[in-house]
Design a protein around this motif. Structure first.
Motif, PDB file in Angstrom:
ATOM      1  N   LEU A 221      48.724  43.477  17.022  1.00  0.00           N
ATOM      2  CA  LEU A 221      49.935  42.318  17.845  1.00  0.00           C
ATOM      3  C   LEU A 221      49.874  43.682  19.207  1.00  0.00           C
ATOM      4  O   LEU A 221      49.781  42.843  20.041  1.00  0.00           O
ATOM      5  CB  LEU A 221      50.908  42.776  17.542  1.00  0.00           C
ATOM      6  N   ALA A 222      49.214  44.137  19.368  1.00  0.00           N
ATOM      7  CA  ALA A 222      49.659  44.597  20.415  1.00  0.00           C
ATOM      8  C   ALA A 222      48.369  44.548  22.373  1.00  0.00           C
ATOM      9  O   ALA A 222      48.196  44.303  22.539  1.00  0.00           O
ATOM     10  CB  ALA A 222      49.091  46.485  20.537  1.00  0.00           C
ATOM     11  N   ARG A 223      47.566  43.670  20.941  1.00  0.00           N
ATOM     12  CA  ARG A 223      46.055  43.300  21.754  1.00  0.00           C
ATOM     13  C   ARG A 223      46.249  41.284  20.908  1.00  0.00           C
ATOM     14  O   ARG A 223      45.264  40.548  21.264  1.00  0.00           O
ATOM     15  CB  ARG A 223      45.039  43.667  21.169  1.00  0.00           C
ATOM     16  N   PHE A 224      47.419  40.966  21.211  1.00  0.00           N
ATOM     17  CA  PHE A 224      48.188  40.411  21.595  1.00  0.00           C
ATOM     18  C   PHE A 224      47.267  38.845  22.311  1.00  0.00           C
ATOM     19  O   PHE A 224      47.178  37.927  22.599  1.00  0.00           O
ATOM     20  CB  PHE A 224      49.353  39.768  21.392  1.00  0.00           C
ATOM     21  N   ASP A 225      47.241  40.037  23.336  1.00  0.00           N
ATOM     22  CA  ASP A 225      45.868  39.300  24.603  1.00  0.00           C
ATOM     23  C   ASP A 225      44.732  38.109  24.479  1.00  0.00           C
ATOM     24  O   ASP A 225      43.934  37.606  24.996  1.00  0.00           O
ATOM     25  CB  ASP A 225      46.021  40.021  26.536  1.00  0.00           C
ATOM     26  N   GLN A 226      44.611  39.583  23.800  1.00  0.00           N
ATOM     27  CA  GLN A 226      42.509  39.520  23.445  1.00  0.00           C
ATOM     28  C   GLN A 226      43.300  38.342  22.387  1.00  0.00           C
ATOM     29  O   GLN A 226      41.718  37.206  22.535  1.00  0.00           O
ATOM     30  CB  GLN A 226      42.135  40.849  23.480  1.00  0.00           C
ATOM     31  N   LEU A 227      43.470  38.039  20.928  1.00  0.00           N
ATOM     32  CA  LEU A 227      43.708  37.565  20.213  1.00  0.00           C
ATOM     33  C   LEU A 227      44.099  36.262  21.082  1.00  0.00           C
ATOM     34  O   LEU A 227      43.277  35.110  20.640  1.00  0.00           O
ATOM     35  CB  LEU A 227      44.843  38.030  19.598  1.00  0.00           C
ATOM     36  N   SER A 228      44.532  35.899  22.165  1.00  0.00           N
ATOM     37  CA  SER A 228      45.228  35.079  22.446  1.00  0.00           C
ATOM     38  C   SER A 228      44.487  34.378  23.333  1.00  0.00           C
ATOM     39  O   SER A 228      43.751  32.755  23.688  1.00  0.00           O
ATOM     40  CB  SER A 228      46.299  34.747  23.979  1.00  0.00           C
ATOM     41  N   GLY A 229      43.131  35.263  23.777  1.00  0.00           N
ATOM     42  CA  GLY A 229      41.888  34.695  24.436  1.00  0.00           C
ATOM     43  C   GLY A 229      41.187  33.400  23.238  1.00  0.00           C
ATOM     44  O   GLY A 229      40.176  32.958  23.400  1.00  0.00           O
TER      45      GLY A 229
ATOM     46  N   ARG B   8      43.729  32.668  55.129  1.00  0.00           N
ATOM     47  CA  ARG B   8      44.368  32.183  55.558  1.00  0.00           C
ATOM     48  C   ARG B   8      44.471  34.290  56.483  1.00  0.00           C
ATOM     49  O   ARG B   8      44.443  34.975  55.750  1.00  0.00           O
ATOM     50  CB  ARG B   8      45.245  31.742  55.178  1.00  0.00           C
ATOM     51  N   SER B   9      45.613  34.151  57.125  1.00  0.00           N
ATOM     52  CA  SER B   9      46.020  35.897  57.688  1.00  0.00           C
ATOM     53  C   SER B   9      47.356  35.763  57.571  1.00  0.00           C
ATOM     54  O   SER B   9      48.110  36.617  57.408  1.00  0.00           O
ATOM     55  CB  SER B   9      45.553  36.102  59.482  1.00  0.00           C
ATOM     56  N   GLU B  10      48.397  34.257  57.100  1.00  0.00           N
ATOM     57  CA  GLU B  10      49.153  35.089  56.807  1.00  0.00           C
ATOM     58  C   GLU B  10      50.009  34.094  56.195  1.00  0.00           C
ATOM     59  O   GLU B  10      49.375  35.258  55.024  1.00  0.00           O
ATOM     60  CB  GLU B  10      50.255  33.947  58.016  1.00  0.00           C
ATOM     61  N   ARG B  11      51.090  33.497  55.477  1.00  0.00           N
ATOM     62  CA  ARG B  11      51.635  33.859  53.602  1.00  0.00           C
ATOM     63  C   ARG B  11      50.699  33.850  52.752  1.00  0.00           C
ATOM     64  O   ARG B  11      49.668  32.365  52.860  1.00  0.00           O
ATOM     65  CB  ARG B  11      53.149  33.523  53.889  1.00  0.00           C
ATOM     66  N   LYS B  12      50.469  35.105  52.253  1.00  0.00           N
ATOM     67  CA  LYS B  12      49.490  34.999  51.186  1.00  0.00           C
ATOM     68  C   LYS B  12      49.682  35.404  49.644  1.00  0.00           C
ATOM     69  O   LYS B  12      50.360  37.241  49.834  1.00  0.00           O
ATOM     70  CB  LYS B  12      47.666  34.794  50.943  1.00  0.00           C
ATOM     71  N   VAL B  13      49.406  35.030  48.730  1.00  0.00           N
ATOM     72  CA  VAL B  13      49.660  35.422  47.105  1.00  0.00           C
ATOM     73  C   VAL B  13      48.139  35.866  46.766  1.00  0.00           C
ATOM     74  O   VAL B  13      48.120  35.397  46.918  1.00  0.00           O
ATOM     75  CB  VAL B  13      51.171  35.138  46.538  1.00  0.00           C
ATOM     76  N   LEU B  14      48.317  36.992  45.866  1.00  0.00           N
ATOM     77  CA  LEU B  14      47.669  37.416  44.615  1.00  0.00           C
ATOM     78  C   LEU B  14      48.830  36.748  43.681  1.00  0.00           C
ATOM     79  O   LEU B  14      49.376  37.707  42.991  1.00  0.00           O
ATOM     80  CB  LEU B  14      47.388  38.691  44.336  1.00  0.00           C
ATOM     81  N   TYR B  15      47.803  35.758  42.485  1.00  0.00           N
ATOM     82  CA  TYR B  15      48.518  35.613  41.146  1.00  0.00           C
ATOM     83  C   TYR B  15      48.390  36.315  40.652  1.00  0.00           C
ATOM     84  O   TYR B  15      47.399  35.969  40.014  1.00  0.00           O
ATOM     85  CB  TYR B  15      48.495  33.855  41.215  1.00  0.00           C
ATOM     86  N   PHE B  16      49.289  37.002  39.555  1.00  0.00           N
ATOM     87  CA  PHE B  16      48.849  37.953  38.145  1.00  0.00           C
ATOM     88  C   PHE B  16      49.012  37.207  37.223  1.00  0.00           C
ATOM     89  O   PHE B  16      50.473  36.960  36.925  1.00  0.00           O
ATOM     90  CB  PHE B  16      49.846  39.106  38.371  1.00  0.00           C
ATOM     91  N   VAL B  17      47.942  36.909  36.832  1.00  0.00           N
ATOM     92  CA  VAL B  17      48.858  35.684  35.943  1.00  0.00           C
ATOM     93  C   VAL B  17      48.583  36.341  34.187  1.00  0.00           C
ATOM     94  O   VAL B  17      47.848  37.474  33.623  1.00  0.00           O
ATOM     95  CB  VAL B  17      46.861  34.842  35.325  1.00  0.00           C
ATOM     96  N   ASP B  18      49.859  35.676  33.199  1.00  0.00           N
ATOM     97  CA  ASP B  18      50.345  36.365  32.227  1.00  0.00           C
ATOM     98  C   ASP B  18      49.304  36.104  31.388  1.00  0.00           C
ATOM     99  O   ASP B  18      48.739  34.925  30.940  1.00  0.00           O
ATOM    100  CB  ASP B  18      51.218  36.505  32.481  1.00  0.00           C
ATOM    101  N   THR B  19      49.124  36.369  30.202  1.00  0.00           N
ATOM    102  CA  THR B  19      48.995  36.126  28.968  1.00  0.00           C
ATOM    103  C   THR B  19      49.276  34.220  28.673  1.00  0.00           C
ATOM    104  O   THR B  19      48.290  33.850  28.303  1.00  0.00           O
ATOM    105  CB  THR B  19      48.475  36.584  27.721  1.00  0.00           C
ATOM    106  N   PHE B  20      50.458  34.084  28.475  1.00  0.00           N
ATOM    107  CA  PHE B  20      51.046  32.882  28.528  1.00  0.00           C
ATOM    108  C   PHE B  20      50.599  32.438  29.347  1.00  0.00           C
ATOM    109  O   PHE B  20      50.014  31.062  28.902  1.00  0.00           O
ATOM    110  CB  PHE B  20      52.298  33.509  28.273  1.00  0.00           C
ATOM    111  N   ALA B  21      50.507  32.330  30.545  1.00  0.00           N
ATOM    112  CA  ALA B  21      50.792  31.164  30.977  1.00  0.00           C
ATOM    113  C   ALA B  21      49.021  30.968  31.534  1.00  0.00           C
ATOM    114  O   ALA B  21      48.486  28.949  32.420  1.00  0.00           O
ATOM    115  CB  ALA B  21      50.735  31.570  32.669  1.00  0.00           C
ATOM    116  N   ASN B  22      48.445  31.979  30.871  1.00  0.00           N
ATOM    117  CA  ASN B  22      46.690  31.391  31.494  1.00  0.00           C
ATOM    118  C   ASN B  22      46.002  31.688  29.134  1.00  0.00           C
ATOM    119  O   ASN B  22      45.260  30.089  29.742  1.00  0.00           O
ATOM    120  CB  ASN B  22      45.990  32.903  31.146  1.00  0.00           C
TER     121      ASN B  22
END
Length: 505
Positions: free
Chosen positions: A182-190, A247-261
């Protein structure tokens, strides 16, 4: 007279012995905490250093620590608990400890956790106890929701104390097989996403679910989210979102979680669409690891630290390049801003923590700066909004609810019935399933009311619980924003399990 009444009603002297009356009167200071506790609560000055204060602790307390603090700081945190009992509250206007609410025994209360650690530190309990299953049973009664940390009058960080306790147990015994998986739910979801046809058949088949319960400990009755045939990271690579923006102005890095991925790529696409609609460029780093919140919550700090180290390296570099980090999952944001700081002690970790926001919080800040577009189309629906515990733990107010109130025609009811009871992986386990439903029953029963068409929350675990006891869907606020912006019209079909589509006028 008091002595006579005491002897009549309590001849064995078992009710609060020594209080009010006693055959052996004691001075006021007879039962105060030891002197070193008072010292540990004072800042080091002069020749009094953390090392000196550690040397004053009992030798049996000198066990290896797994989080970013020393024994003196650990002792100070545990001794800040004054035993007032506020954490035993059952009042509706507080969220204090959802586990204590459904299992109201003293060991389930947050103050019991502080007492346990204090007893280990002052020598009343032997340090060998950390490897005992009884010790783990008490530590597991903390689900890392952080509500006690927020509402405790003394602001005792019980979650951190219990993460240290769980880490000590895991260091001695390792994870149980079901916990390891369960602690490796991320890999299981993959893997589930790669073989989505088989995985989706398994989670809907009674015999396969019986096998999952025996192997992983996941309750047969728990509704599980379906797997997407193509992960968001693969979609992002096709759309070239994994390449840094120019772009040099507003920009974000999206850190993707397991559920959304792996389970709801449309949520990630909604984030990208809403951000780009508001002139914010989105970058998805291709080398990011899962946050590791599942590992941390179970006390597996060493593998979590390895993931955190790699994530911090790439995220800190992105911050230096002008990116702001956003995530759609509250537990992921809490992990980056709070738990990583507990695992790693360096400037890059603190830089990442200071430059990470929950996605709705970031958009609400844009609105407060007058930079959020308000070209929303009216939505004719009534939604019940639940604020997750980890959003409260971030102490950013309620940005998602504020954003939803900007949508014309959308009726929004704030549901304050406490914790959803899911508590991440905790609510998936067979042994916790019934208590999970008891803890979340107030929320589930409210969603069943006919006045509500659907639910809304930022947390994927809360979404699973909200859809557990009703046929009504629960959508992330970003999806509703994307729908109202007219960016993803297909979301309208999700708003009713009965096939009734939301009217967009």
């Amino acid at each position: 007279m008091f002595c006579e009444v005491k002897n009549i009603f309590d001849p064995l002297n078992i009710l609060n012995p020594g209080k009010i009356v006693s055959e052996q009167p004691q001075s006021i200071a007879a039962n105060l905490r030891p002197l070193e506790v008072a010292l540990n609560n004072q800042p080091a000055s002069g020749s009094e250093t953390a090392a000196n204060r550690e040397s004053a602790l009992p030798t049996n307390a000198l066990v290896p620590l797994h989080l970013n603090w020393d024994l003196a700081q650990l002792s100070q945190e545990a001794n800040r608990c004054n035993g007032c009992g506020a954490c035993r509250s059952q009042l509706n206007d507080v969220r204090m400890c959802p586990i204590f609410r459904v299992t109201p025994s003293e060991e389930a209360s947050p103050r019991a956790k502080a007492n346990l650690v204090r007893a280990l530190l002052d020598g009343r309990l032997n340090s060998d106890l950390v490897a005992h299953d009884d010790f783990k049973a008490v530590a597991d009664l903390c689900v890392n929701c952080h509500q006690c940390r927020l509402e405790c009058p003394a602001n005792v960080d019980i979650p951190k104390l219990m993460l240290e306790a769980k880490a000590a147990y895991v260091a001695s015994n390792g994870l149980r097989p079901s916990d390891w998986l369960l602690a490796r739910f991320d890999q299981l979801s993959g893997w589930g996403s790669k073989f989505s046809l088989l995985a989706n058949w398994m989670i809907s088949n009674r015999i396969a679910r019986w096998g999952l319960e025996k192997m992983l400990g996941i309750a047969q009755g728990r509704k599980l989210p379906r797997f997407a045939a193509r992960s968001f990271m693969r979609r992002a690579a096709r759309r070239r979102l994994t390449r840094p923006t120019r772009r040099s102005e507003r920009k974000v890095l999206y850190f993707v979680d397991t559920f959304a991925n792996y389970h709801d790529p449309q949520l990630a696409e909604a984030l990208v669409a809403v951000m780009e609609h508001n002139g914010v460029a989105v970058y998805v780093h291709p080398d990011q690891n899962p946050s590791g919140m599942g590992l941390i919550s179970m006390g597996a700090t060493e593998p979590a630290r390895r993931w955190a180290t790699q994530n911090v390296r790439i995220l800190a570099e992105a911050v230096r390049q002008g990116y702001h980090i956003v995530a759609t999952e509250p537990s992921t944001v809490l992990c980056l801003t709070h738990e990583y700081v507990n695992l790693l002690d360096d400037d890059d970790t603190r830089t990442v923590a200071a430059n990470t926001s929950e996605a709705c919080g970031y958009l609400w800040q844009l609105h407060q700066q007058g930079k959020l577009k308000l070209d929303f189309e009216p939505l004719a629906a009534t939604i019940g909004y639940h604020q997750p515990c980890h959003i409260r733990a971030l102490q950013i107010g309620s940005p998602a609810e504020n954003l939803l109130r900007l949508i014309p025609g959308l009726g929004l009811q704030h549901i304050e019935r406490g914790c959803s009871g899911m508590a991440g992986l905790w609510g998936l386990k067979r042994e916790n399933y019934r208590n999970s439903l008891r803890a979340g029953w107030g929320l589930i029963s409210k969603l069943r009311e006919s006045t509500l068409q659907a639910g809304s929350t930022e947390c994927s675990a809360c979404k699973i619980q909200m859809e557990q006891g009703t046929t009504k869907p629960t959508l992330h606020p970003l999806k509703l924003l994307a729908l109202s912006y007219g960016l993803i019209p297909s979301i309208a079909s999700q708003l009713s399990a009965r096939g009734e589509e939301l009217v967009v006028t």
